[in-house]
Design a protein around this motif. Sequence first.
Motif, PDB file in Angstrom:
ATOM      1  N   LEU A   1       0.851  -1.193   0.000  1.00 16.83           N
ATOM      2  CA  LEU A   1       0.000   0.000   0.000  1.00 16.83           C
ATOM      3  C   LEU A   1       0.882   1.235   0.000  1.00 16.83           C
ATOM      4  N   SER A   2       0.458   2.293  -0.686  1.00 13.32           N
ATOM      5  CA  SER A   2       1.266   3.519  -0.623  1.00 13.32           C
ATOM      6  C   SER A   2       0.375   4.751  -0.484  1.00 13.32           C
ATOM      7  N   MET A   3       0.961   5.816   0.051  1.00 13.75           N
ATOM      8  CA  MET A   3       0.283   7.111   0.177  1.00 13.75           C
ATOM      9  C   MET A   3       1.271   8.196  -0.238  1.00 13.75           C
ATOM     10  N   ARG A   4       0.720   9.321  -0.682  1.00 12.66           N
ATOM     11  CA  ARG A   4       1.566  10.468  -1.024  1.00 12.66           C
ATOM     12  C   ARG A   4       1.608  11.417   0.164  1.00 12.66           C
ATOM     13  N   PHE A   5       2.822  11.700   0.653  1.00 12.56           N
ATOM     14  CA  PHE A   5       3.029  12.686   1.712  1.00 12.56           C
ATOM     15  C   PHE A   5       3.532  13.954   1.024  1.00 12.56           C
TER      16      PHE A   5
ATOM     17  N   ARG B   1       2.568  14.668  15.792  1.00 11.82           N
ATOM     18  CA  ARG B   1       2.897  15.023  17.178  1.00 11.82           C
ATOM     19  C   ARG B   1       4.293  15.639  17.295  1.00 11.82           C
ATOM     20  N   GLU B   2       5.117  15.396  16.284  1.00 13.79           N
ATOM     21  CA  GLU B   2       6.469  15.976  16.292  1.00 13.79           C
ATOM     22  C   GLU B   2       6.474  17.394  15.714  1.00 13.79           C
ATOM     23  N   GLY B   3       5.275  17.878  15.276  1.00 10.82           N
ATOM     24  CA  GLY B   3       5.196  19.252  14.788  1.00 10.82           C
ATOM     25  C   GLY B   3       5.147  19.386  13.273  1.00 10.82           C
ATOM     26  N   PHE B   4       4.954  18.278  12.548  1.00 12.70           N
ATOM     27  CA  PHE B   4       4.918  18.347  11.088  1.00 12.70           C
ATOM     28  C   PHE B   4       3.537  18.752  10.578  1.00 12.70           C
ATOM     29  N   GLU B   5       3.524  19.456   9.443  1.00 12.61           N
ATOM     30  CA  GLU B   5       2.296  19.681   8.679  1.00 12.61           C
ATOM     31  C   GLU B   5       2.440  18.929   7.361  1.00 12.61           C
ATOM     32  N   LEU B   6       1.383  18.200   6.966  1.00 13.29           N
ATOM     33  CA  LEU B   6       1.459  17.352   5.773  1.00 13.29           C
ATOM     34  C   LEU B   6       0.149  17.397   4.999  1.00 13.29           C
ATOM     35  N   GLY B   7       0.241  17.115   3.708  1.00 13.97           N
ATOM     36  CA  GLY B   7      -0.937  16.830   2.894  1.00 13.97           C
ATOM     37  C   GLY B   7      -0.877  15.363   2.508  1.00 13.97           C
ATOM     38  N   ILE B   8      -1.911  14.596   2.850  1.00 16.86           N
ATOM     39  CA  ILE B   8      -1.883  13.139   2.646  1.00 16.86           C
ATOM     40  C   ILE B   8      -2.922  12.743   1.603  1.00 16.86           C
ATOM     41  N   SER B   9      -2.517  11.885   0.663  1.00 18.82           N
ATOM     42  CA  SER B   9      -3.446  11.435  -0.379  1.00 18.82           C
ATOM     43  C   SER B   9      -4.187  10.177   0.068  1.00 18.82           C
TER      44      SER B   9
ATOM     45  N   ILE C   1      -8.480   9.622   6.272  1.00 13.20           N
ATOM     46  CA  ILE C   1      -7.694   9.053   5.176  1.00 13.20           C
ATOM     47  C   ILE C   1      -8.532   8.043   4.390  1.00 13.20           C
ATOM     48  N   ALA C   2      -9.347   7.268   5.122  1.00 14.65           N
ATOM     49  CA  ALA C   2     -10.187   6.271   4.455  1.00 14.65           C
ATOM     50  C   ALA C   2     -11.336   6.932   3.701  1.00 14.65           C
ATOM     51  N   TYR C   3     -11.773   8.121   4.123  1.00 11.74           N
ATOM     52  CA  TYR C   3     -12.953   8.775   3.550  1.00 11.74           C
ATOM     53  C   TYR C   3     -12.667   9.431   2.203  1.00 11.74           C
ATOM     54  N   ILE C   4     -11.501  10.047   2.063  1.00 12.14           N
ATOM     55  CA  ILE C   4     -11.243  10.902   0.888  1.00 12.14           C
ATOM     56  C   ILE C   4     -11.222  10.108  -0.414  1.00 12.14           C
ATOM     57  N   ASP C   5     -11.496  10.836  -1.512  1.00 10.41           N
ATOM     58  CA  ASP C   5     -11.456  10.250  -2.848  1.00 10.41           C
ATOM     59  C   ASP C   5     -10.115  10.577  -3.493  1.00 10.41           C
ATOM     60  N   ASP C   6      -9.925  10.099  -4.740  1.00 10.05           N
ATOM     61  CA  ASP C   6      -8.626  10.265  -5.392  1.00 10.05           C
ATOM     62  C   ASP C   6      -8.264  11.726  -5.644  1.00 10.05           C
ATOM     63  N   ASP C   7      -9.279  12.616  -5.797  1.00 13.29           N
ATOM     64  CA  ASP C   7      -8.978  14.020  -6.078  1.00 13.29           C
ATOM     65  C   ASP C   7      -9.005  14.873  -4.813  1.00 13.29           C
ATOM     66  N   GLU C   8      -8.897  14.214  -3.640  1.00 18.79           N
ATOM     67  CA  GLU C   8      -8.963  14.922  -2.354  1.00 18.79           C
ATOM     68  C   GLU C   8      -7.733  14.603  -1.504  1.00 18.79           C
ATOM     69  N   MET C   9      -7.535  15.393  -0.466  1.00 22.40           N
ATOM     70  CA  MET C   9      -6.392  15.207   0.436  1.00 22.40           C
ATOM     71  C   MET C   9      -6.830  15.443   1.879  1.00 22.40           C
ATOM     72  N   VAL C  10      -6.022  14.939   2.793  1.00 22.32           N
ATOM     73  CA  VAL C  10      -6.204  15.255   4.212  1.00 22.32           C
ATOM     74  C   VAL C  10      -5.076  16.197   4.607  1.00 22.32           C
ATOM     75  N   GLU C  11      -5.447  17.369   5.142  1.00 21.57           N
ATOM     76  CA  GLU C  11      -4.442  18.297   5.674  1.00 21.57           C
ATOM     77  C   GLU C  11      -4.237  17.958   7.143  1.00 21.57           C
ATOM     78  N   VAL C  12      -3.019  17.529   7.477  1.00 19.17           N
ATOM     79  CA  VAL C  12      -2.705  17.084   8.843  1.00 19.17           C
ATOM     80  C   VAL C  12      -1.763  18.092   9.486  1.00 19.17           C
ATOM     81  N   THR C  13      -2.158  18.652  10.626  1.00 16.92           N
ATOM     82  CA  THR C  13      -1.278  19.543  11.391  1.00 16.92           C
ATOM     83  C   THR C  13      -1.310  19.078  12.851  1.00 16.92           C
ATOM     84  N   PRO C  14      -0.405  19.605  13.698  1.00 14.18           N
ATOM     85  CA  PRO C  14      -0.406  19.147  15.096  1.00 14.18           C
ATOM     86  C   PRO C  14      -1.738  19.350  15.809  1.00 14.18           C
TER      87      PRO C  14
END
Length: 607
Positions: A306-310, A374-382, A569-582
């Motif tokens: 399985l893979s995800m885009r960070f 929790r380490e303070g990263f902000e990410l966009g996850i596919s 992460i399970a909810y989003i579709d292929d043209d969507e992302m999850v914005e993750v911040t602390p």
Amino acid sequence: MNLRNVAIIAHVDHGKTTLVDQLFRQSGTFRDNQRVEERAMDSNDLEKERGITILAKPTSIEWEGTRINIVDTPGHADFGGEVERILSMVDGVVLLVDSSEGAMPQTKFVTGKALALGLRPIVVVNKIDRPDERIQEVLDEVFDLFVSLDATDEQLDFPVLYASGRNGYANEDPDLREGTLTPLFQKIVDHVPPPNLDEDAPFSFLVTLLDRDNFLGRVLTGRVQSGVVKVNQPIHALDDDGKVIETGRASKLMSFRGLERVPVEEARAGDIISLAGLTVATVANTIADPSVTEAIHAQKIDPPTLSMRFAVNDSPMAGREGSKVTSRMIRDRLEREAESNVAIKVTESADKDSFEVAGRGELQLGVLIETMRREGFELGISRPRVLFREDENGNRTEPYETVVIDVDDEYSGTVVDKMNQRKGELVDMRPSGGGKTRITFSAPSRGLIGYHGEFLSDTRGTGIMNRLFERYGPFKGTIEGRKNGVLISNGAGEANSYALGPLEDRGVLFVGHGEALYEGMIIGENAKTEDLEVNPMKAKQLTNFRASGGKDDAVRLSPPRKMTLEQAIAYIDDDEMVEVTPSKIRLRKRFLDPHERKRQSRAKQAA
């Protein structure tokens, strides 16, 4: 001193970490008046919160002149990379099975690895004080499991103990409900062979775990395979092909005593130790005396499925809530993770702003994202996607999983129907007692992405689903995804209850009054199949006239649906992302500009 190296393996929640706690107490590792947290081996915050073991950890206890090195291993297949390496450090395994649930999928996964290495198991039927125990049937299941895993006659002749880890007793008689864990200590000493390794050969050591220490730098953990190593002895590191990748000295040696790592002056063949002094060597490398030129064979690791885009967070709110936002910081952190976790592979995209991270499953990647957050990263996850392959005939193949579901009888029809929609094939269905049914499926991993939350809703939270990688099989064709569209904010500002009230009629909201929004952010689920752009910030026009009939009263909103990281992460579709911040988890469209979204949609349809 006599030495025994043993791993405790079991399915998630069958009680192995609790049992290790009791082994500590009864061996005198903890003082009677010493305050120790429950499940002391689960030291990581995420392990405590989720009640699962994520990282394999060695520990050591002393019992009547014998040092017993115990490795507490993860029970979840997503962390199998840990398990496979750990088993090469031990000479025996204690297999723990729940007296009611019996042999479960992850039990099968880890036990198969142990039996293939020739290790002889001790079977402990745990939680025998459960009112729904079915001890004899569980033992029969374990025996059948061993047979199906091609166990040898010697491995099939396994000793059995009946225990309650929580209450701290184990016996050879299944009817006894009292005592201590002395029979288990004795069985480990009698049944697990001492390490049969050559102390007179030159020193060699296979790295199975890697971590970092602020003072010591890289700390490499594993079992000494041959010879003796002393502090400041010259050593070198070899890769799989026997090529020297680094030379140095063993600046510090540490052995395990209870939960502590204590410095020692030397270590001998069979000892499980941590070693510092090298800066490049990593997991699966051989550390050895300079005279050694041949690397120790490292256990092969199953490939990622399985893979995800960070990606770097490029939303309008980027940098407001986290301190680590650049691609360089993200790259360094992911490379560090891939170095110590051999089940994860990281590749950088051509634009250098995103990284493809491949792993064993949604849980493993979800734990990595939560740790980084929790380490303070902000990410966009596919959205997660499975890794396809081609067979020898050029046909497309995809990963399949064995799915074992325990569910109340009344919900079994719904579960079978949903699994059929996701291209799962029914393999077995049988009553498991107490008004429950156990259903086994073989299903493509692609169809299971995002199903767990729906499964819990369908079974009113009472169902238990366990998944295990099975094989690569034929591609199953298109699988229907999310049926509903989403509500998308058409501008930036603060959500207003006056605007949100009417939107509740259009679907389920994910945001509440006063939340900061931006254009392209997903604020809810549409009741219909298409996406809908809405204005959730519209305020009431203020005039000098008051409405009659009390219509100026505040709008009463239903509480918004808040998603956990895994649910998002399970909810989003292929043209969507999850914005993750602390501090926040937001859903958004990949392209925030509506014109760009239309362009991409047309290009996709044309393709």
